[in-house]
Design a protein around this motif. Structure first.
Motif, PDB file in Angstrom:
ATOM      1  N   VAL A   7      10.569   0.743  17.121  1.00 35.62           N
ATOM      2  CA  VAL A   7      10.397  -0.412  16.238  1.00 35.62           C
ATOM      3  C   VAL A   7       9.800   0.030  14.905  1.00 35.62           C
ATOM      4  O   VAL A   7       8.826   0.797  14.872  1.00 35.62           O
ATOM      5  N   VAL A   8      10.379  -0.459  13.813  1.00 36.67           N
ATOM      6  CA  VAL A   8       9.837  -0.251  12.472  1.00 36.67           C
ATOM      7  C   VAL A   8       9.659  -1.633  11.837  1.00 36.67           C
ATOM      8  O   VAL A   8      10.638  -2.367  11.671  1.00 36.67           O
ATOM      9  N   ILE A   9       8.430  -1.962  11.497  1.00 35.04           N
ATOM     10  CA  ILE A   9       8.123  -3.270  10.906  1.00 35.04           C
ATOM     11  C   ILE A   9       7.830  -3.078   9.423  1.00 35.04           C
ATOM     12  O   ILE A   9       7.004  -2.239   9.057  1.00 35.04           O
ATOM     13  N   VAL A  10       8.530  -3.841   8.591  1.00 36.65           N
ATOM     14  CA  VAL A  10       8.316  -3.761   7.144  1.00 36.65           C
ATOM     15  C   VAL A  10       7.685  -5.060   6.663  1.00 36.65           C
ATOM     16  O   VAL A  10       8.165  -6.150   6.990  1.00 36.65           O
ATOM     17  N   LYS A  11       6.610  -4.945   5.895  1.00 43.06           N
ATOM     18  CA  LYS A  11       5.958  -6.127   5.337  1.00 43.06           C
ATOM     19  C   LYS A  11       5.621  -5.892   3.872  1.00 43.06           C
ATOM     20  O   LYS A  11       5.595  -4.754   3.394  1.00 43.06           O
ATOM     21  N   ASN A  12       5.381  -7.011   3.166  1.00 44.63           N
ATOM     22  CA  ASN A  12       5.011  -6.981   1.740  1.00 44.63           C
ATOM     23  C   ASN A  12       6.045  -6.240   0.898  1.00 44.63           C
ATOM     24  O   ASN A  12       5.711  -5.490  -0.016  1.00 44.63           O
ATOM     25  N   SER A  13       7.310  -6.504   1.193  1.00 46.84           N
ATOM     26  CA  SER A  13       8.383  -5.820   0.460  1.00 46.84           C
ATOM     27  C   SER A  13       8.907  -6.647  -0.704  1.00 46.84           C
ATOM     28  O   SER A  13       9.644  -6.126  -1.552  1.00 46.84           O
ATOM     29  N   TRP A  51      14.719  14.739  -3.312  1.00 47.39           N
ATOM     30  CA  TRP A  51      15.056  14.722  -4.730  1.00 47.39           C
ATOM     31  C   TRP A  51      14.030  13.994  -5.589  1.00 47.39           C
ATOM     32  O   TRP A  51      14.031  14.119  -6.803  1.00 47.39           O
ATOM     33  N   ALA A  52      13.131  13.245  -4.969  1.00 52.17           N
ATOM     34  CA  ALA A  52      12.090  12.559  -5.747  1.00 52.17           C
ATOM     35  C   ALA A  52      10.828  13.407  -5.783  1.00 52.17           C
ATOM     36  O   ALA A  52      10.549  14.182  -4.867  1.00 52.17           O
ATOM     37  N   SER A  53      10.038  13.249  -6.838  1.00 52.45           N
ATOM     38  CA  SER A  53       8.770  13.964  -6.957  1.00 52.45           C
ATOM     39  C   SER A  53       7.825  13.544  -5.833  1.00 52.45           C
ATOM     40  O   SER A  53       7.810  12.385  -5.411  1.00 52.45           O
ATOM     41  N   THR A  54       7.033  14.470  -5.349  1.00 53.79           N
ATOM     42  CA  THR A  54       6.067  14.166  -4.280  1.00 53.79           C
ATOM     43  C   THR A  54       5.068  13.099  -4.730  1.00 53.79           C
ATOM     44  O   THR A  54       4.473  12.414  -3.902  1.00 53.79           O
ATOM     45  N   SER A  55       4.880  12.949  -6.016  1.00 51.25           N
ATOM     46  CA  SER A  55       3.917  11.972  -6.523  1.00 51.25           C
ATOM     47  C   SER A  55       4.387  10.531  -6.319  1.00 51.25           C
ATOM     48  O   SER A  55       3.595   9.592  -6.404  1.00 51.25           O
ATOM     49  N   VAL A  56       5.665  10.342  -6.065  1.00 54.68           N
ATOM     50  CA  VAL A  56       6.216   9.005  -5.863  1.00 54.68           C
ATOM     51  C   VAL A  56       5.717   8.399  -4.555  1.00 54.68           C
ATOM     52  O   VAL A  56       5.360   7.206  -4.492  1.00 54.68           O
ATOM     53  N   PHE A  57       5.663   9.203  -3.511  1.00 53.33           N
ATOM     54  CA  PHE A  57       5.354   8.705  -2.169  1.00 53.33           C
ATOM     55  C   PHE A  57       3.894   8.269  -2.075  1.00 53.33           C
ATOM     56  O   PHE A  57       2.980   9.022  -2.413  1.00 53.33           O
ATOM     57  N   GLY A  58       3.732   7.034  -1.651  1.00 53.29           N
ATOM     58  CA  GLY A  58       2.392   6.459  -1.583  1.00 53.29           C
ATOM     59  C   GLY A  58       1.963   5.780  -2.859  1.00 53.29           C
ATOM     60  O   GLY A  58       0.888   5.161  -2.894  1.00 53.29           O
ATOM     61  N   HIS A  59       2.825   5.834  -3.896  1.00 52.34           N
ATOM     62  CA  HIS A  59       2.431   5.284  -5.183  1.00 52.34           C
ATOM     63  C   HIS A  59       3.469   4.361  -5.821  1.00 52.34           C
ATOM     64  O   HIS A  59       3.108   3.407  -6.514  1.00 52.34           O
ATOM     65  N   GLU A  60       4.750   4.633  -5.632  1.00 54.96           N
ATOM     66  CA  GLU A  60       5.781   3.835  -6.291  1.00 54.96           C
ATOM     67  C   GLU A  60       6.897   3.479  -5.291  1.00 54.96           C
ATOM     68  O   GLU A  60       7.211   4.270  -4.406  1.00 54.96           O
ATOM     69  N   ASN A  61       7.472   2.295  -5.509  1.00 54.41           N
ATOM     70  CA  ASN A  61       8.671   1.911  -4.774  1.00 54.41           C
ATOM     71  C   ASN A  61       9.865   2.107  -5.692  1.00 54.41           C
ATOM     72  O   ASN A  61      10.045   1.350  -6.651  1.00 54.41           O
ATOM     73  N   THR A  62      10.655   3.125  -5.391  1.00 61.79           N
ATOM     74  CA  THR A  62      11.706   3.526  -6.333  1.00 61.79           C
ATOM     75  C   THR A  62      13.115   3.562  -5.716  1.00 61.79           C
ATOM     76  O   THR A  62      14.072   3.888  -6.416  1.00 61.79           O
ATOM     77  N   SER A  63      13.244   3.233  -4.449  1.00 60.69           N
ATOM     78  CA  SER A  63      14.538   3.408  -3.783  1.00 60.69           C
ATOM     79  C   SER A  63      15.456   2.208  -4.009  1.00 60.69           C
ATOM     80  O   SER A  63      15.071   1.217  -4.633  1.00 60.69           O
ATOM     81  N   THR A  81       0.826  -1.216   0.000  1.00 61.02           N
ATOM     82  CA  THR A  81       0.000   0.000   0.000  1.00 61.02           C
ATOM     83  C   THR A  81       0.855   1.259   0.000  1.00 61.02           C
ATOM     84  O   THR A  81       0.350   2.361  -0.224  1.00 61.02           O
ATOM     85  N   LYS A  82       2.144   1.081   0.292  1.00 62.27           N
ATOM     86  CA  LYS A  82       3.101   2.191   0.344  1.00 62.27           C
ATOM     87  C   LYS A  82       2.695   3.245   1.381  1.00 62.27           C
ATOM     88  O   LYS A  82       2.759   4.456   1.144  1.00 62.27           O
TER      89      LYS A  82
END
Length: 415
Positions: free
Chosen positions: A382-388, A339-351, A263-264
């Protein structure tokens, strides 16, 4: 001199005796008997039993002799064995062992009080004064010795810092300056306790790293005490610890952030309630982000990130990455991205594997998500990452031992 009546041959006692008769009768008595009859009781002891009595008197007046080990005057005494004080021809009344570092060695007597043994070994590189006294003696025996210094030493660098306040995911992590061969001896010399009380177990990730944690995250408000009693503990052959100290840490509020890279979105919960939701961008298909439970181990308002340091050649070199918080030793961060466009966040995995939030150059714009998340965070959160699309991060890659089950964690203990 009174003489008993002597019977005559017919068995009748004679009422009178002449001087000659008396002398004749005495003459008939054996010489030995006459001497015995004329001796006092004191004379008898001095005669037939005199030698034994004289020995007893001498034994009772023998002076007690006290012996100290190590021998008084020793300059390089062994520090791997206890101090002993023994006495002959007496019993011990008191023993004190004091070091020039202000410490004292307690000990115990044997049942007969002829031997005293220190409960612990003396410390290395220390001068000791032993004062002992025998029962009934007026003088004390004083001995001094100095223990040798260890040839090679090690220490343990610990995380978190003393008196710091961390998030609920912060383990107590110790990194040793020398490889540890006797893990059990070293682990036994380290204790971690908590208030409120909880079971805490150590886990060896390598011969230079030992972490401690409870089964689940620390309760908020917990006080943790680390006791390092490593001085003169032999970690490896001829290599001894030098630390003897207690340090205290604190756990603050509970903050757990969950990053869902399908879902980003990142949902931040504080003490169980949702604090914020931020759109994020994770690792792309070629550089997926580790999944699993990760703990913030370092924080930088701004830092340089260079791809060559993580094995990615010259793909990027950014000198002023804002609001960077480390999640793994291998280089995974959650950080701001200007440095990334604001449109990336919540929409694309680019890192290249990090989790990015919208931010501004200079790290001073308080309106952006990167700034807000950084300000709300502390070490140990704690930071939990899932569905990566990536496997679970190794427990040893950062402060991420929470990815091990409790059974697997306990299996890594040496005691």
């Amino acid at each position: 001199m009174g003489v008993q009546h002597i019977s005559n041959g017919s068995g009748r006692q004679s009422g009178k005796w002449s001087r000659r008769g008396i002398l004749a009768a005495l003459g008939a008595v054996p010489a030995g008997a006459a001497l015995a009859g004329c001796s006092s009781s004191a004379d008898a002891s001095a005669g037939s039993g005199g030698k034994g009595a004289t020995a007893s008197v001498k034994s009772a007046t023998k002076k007690a002799t006290i012996t100290v080990t190590p021998v008084s005057g020793t300059k390089k005494a062994d520090f791997s064995t206890p101090v002993e004080v023994t006495v002959t021809d007496g019993t011990l009344a008191s023993v004190t062992v004091a070091g020039n570092d202000g410490t004292t060695l307690s000990g115990t007597f044997n049942d007969a009080k002829t031997k005293w043994t220190s409960a612990k070994n003396p410390y290395s590189g220390t001068k000791y004064t032993v004062t002992a006294k025998a029962q009934g003696a007026t003088d004390e025996t004083v001995a001094t010795f100095t223990t040798k210094s260890p040839g090679e030493t090690f220490i343990g660098y610990f995380t978190p810092e003393a008196d710091s306040t961390s998030g609920v995911g912060m383990p107590v992590s110790i990194n040793f300056t020398h490889a540890v061969a006797d893990r059990a001896a070293v682990q036994k010399a380290i204790t971690v306790t908590a208030e409120p009380e909880v079971e805490i177990v150590g886990h060896w990730f390598s011969d230079t790293r030992l972490d401690f944690r409870p089964e689940t995250y620390w309760a908020k408000g917990t006080t943790i005490t680390l006791s390092l009693k490593l001085k003169d503990v032999e970690g490896s052959d001829g290599v001894y610890g030098v630390q003897s100290k207690d340090v205290t840490f604190h756990i603050g509020r509970e903050q757990i952030s969950t990053v869902d890279l399908s879902t980003k979105q990142m949902v931040v919960k504080r003490d169980g309630a949702t604090l914020a939701t931020y759109p994020v961008s994770g690792g792309n298909a070629q550089h997926t982000t580790w999944s699993g439970i990760m703990v913030i181990s370092e924080r930088f308002k701004q830092t340089r990130m260079e791809s060559s340091t993580v094995g990615l050649g010259d793909e990027y070199d950014i000198s002023d990455v804002p609001h960077a918080q480390r999640l793994t030793t291998s280089g995974t961060f959650v950080h701001g991205n200007y440095w990334a466009s604001t449109s990336v966040f919540g929409h694309e995995n680019t890192s290249h594997g990090c989790v990015g939030l919208h931010d501004a150059k200079g790290a001073s714009d308080s309106s952006v998500d990167g700034y807000k998340f950084y300000e709300s965070s502390v070490l140990g959160d704690v930071v939990i990452v899932k569905n990566s699309g990536e496997k679970t991060v190794e427990a040893s890659n950062g402060l991420n031992g929470w990815n091990l089950s409790w059974a697997d964690w306990k299996a890594g203990s040496a005691v």
